[in-house]
Design a protein around this motif. Structure first.
Motif, short mmCIF file in Angstrom:
data_model
loop_
_atom_site.label_atom_id
_atom_site.label_comp_id
_atom_site.label_asym_id
_atom_site.label_seq_id
_atom_site.Cartn_x
_atom_site.Cartn_y
_atom_site.Cartn_z
N ILE A 9 0.68 -1.08 0.12
CA ILE A 9 -0.09 0.02 0.01
C ILE A 9 0.86 1.13 -0.19
N PRO A 10 0.63 2.19 -0.95
CA PRO A 10 1.26 3.50 -0.83
C PRO A 10 1.37 4.30 0.30
N GLU A 12 0.56 7.39 0.55
CA GLU A 12 -0.53 8.30 0.49
C GLU A 12 -1.94 7.90 0.97
N ARG A 13 -1.84 6.52 0.77
CA ARG A 13 -3.20 5.78 1.01
C ARG A 13 -3.26 5.14 2.37
N LEU A 14 -2.25 5.59 3.43
CA LEU A 14 -2.21 5.17 4.78
C LEU A 14 -2.57 6.36 5.81
N ILE A 15 -3.23 5.94 6.73
CA ILE A 15 -3.73 6.73 7.91
C ILE A 15 -3.21 6.34 9.15
N GLN A 22 2.84 6.69 13.38
CA GLN A 22 3.23 7.04 12.09
C GLN A 22 4.71 6.50 12.06
N PRO A 33 3.13 6.27 6.80
CA PRO A 33 1.66 6.82 6.41
C PRO A 33 1.81 8.43 6.15
N HIS A 35 -0.81 10.42 6.15
CA HIS A 35 -1.66 11.22 6.82
C HIS A 35 -1.70 10.76 8.52
#
Length: 186
Positions: A9-10, A12-15, A22, A33, A35
């Motif tokens: 998962i890149p 920019e798609r992780l929160i 983080q 991540p 975000h």
């Protein structure tokens, strides 16, 4: 955990729920991540006006070794030496529940502490509103919602100075070393 690498998962798609998580995720999996979106309490569930403050000391969470609720019992015992009528509540359930209840009995806290077991979320918030202080001596929290919920009720918080907890409470709580119970004897 092999799943993050396998899923690819890149970032920019992780929160992450905290800066701490983080960084921890980055150290464990090499992906940071992009975000960070923290949790927040649902303030619509609080009673208005707040109920009477009739609980001196409150702890909330899963009754597991990581949360260190034995420290909570030791503190209630220490307070009882000066204030015999101290009232404490421990909300939660888990594998340590029976041993904590046994320890409370050994310390002579039968009349001072109530174990609620697991409660619905609105009931936990009502207990928080009734508390004068919340103690959260956890060794690890990915976020640490109980201290945040307590602060949103205007309750003073004593919590650990580890993992995400300093980030969550900022300078609005008393931070303690969870490995040094003597810090609670202030």
């Amino acid at each position: 955990n092999p799943f993050p690498a396998a899923l690819k998962i890149p970032a920019e798609r992780l929160i992450a729920v905290s800066d701490f998580i983080q960084e921890h995720f980055y150290q464990e999996h090499g992906i940071r991540p992009l975000h960070v979106i923290p949790f927040g309490p649902d303030e619509q569930l609080y009673q208005s006006p707040p109920p009477e403050k009739d609980i001196d000391l409150l702890a909330v969470g899963s009754l597991i070794p990581l949360k260190q609720y034995s420290i909570f019992l030791e503190l209630v015992f220490a307070i009882k030496q000066s204030i015999p009528s101290v009232k404490a509540v421990l909300c939660g359930s888990g594998p340590e529940e029976a041993s904590l209840q046994q320890r409370a009995a050994t310390l002579g806290l039968k009349d001072n502490i109530r174990f609620t077991g697991e409660l619905p979320y609105p009931d936990v918030l009502q207990y928080m509103q009734r508390a004068k202080i919340i103690l959260h001596p956890s060794l690890y929290e990915g976020f640490g919602i109980p201290p945040l919920e307590a602060m949103s009720c205007g309750i003073p918080v004593i919590t650990s100075n580890v993992s995400s907890l300093p980030e969550v409470v900022g300078d609005a709580a008393i931070l303690i070393d969870p490995g040094d119970v003597r810090e609670l004897s202030f």
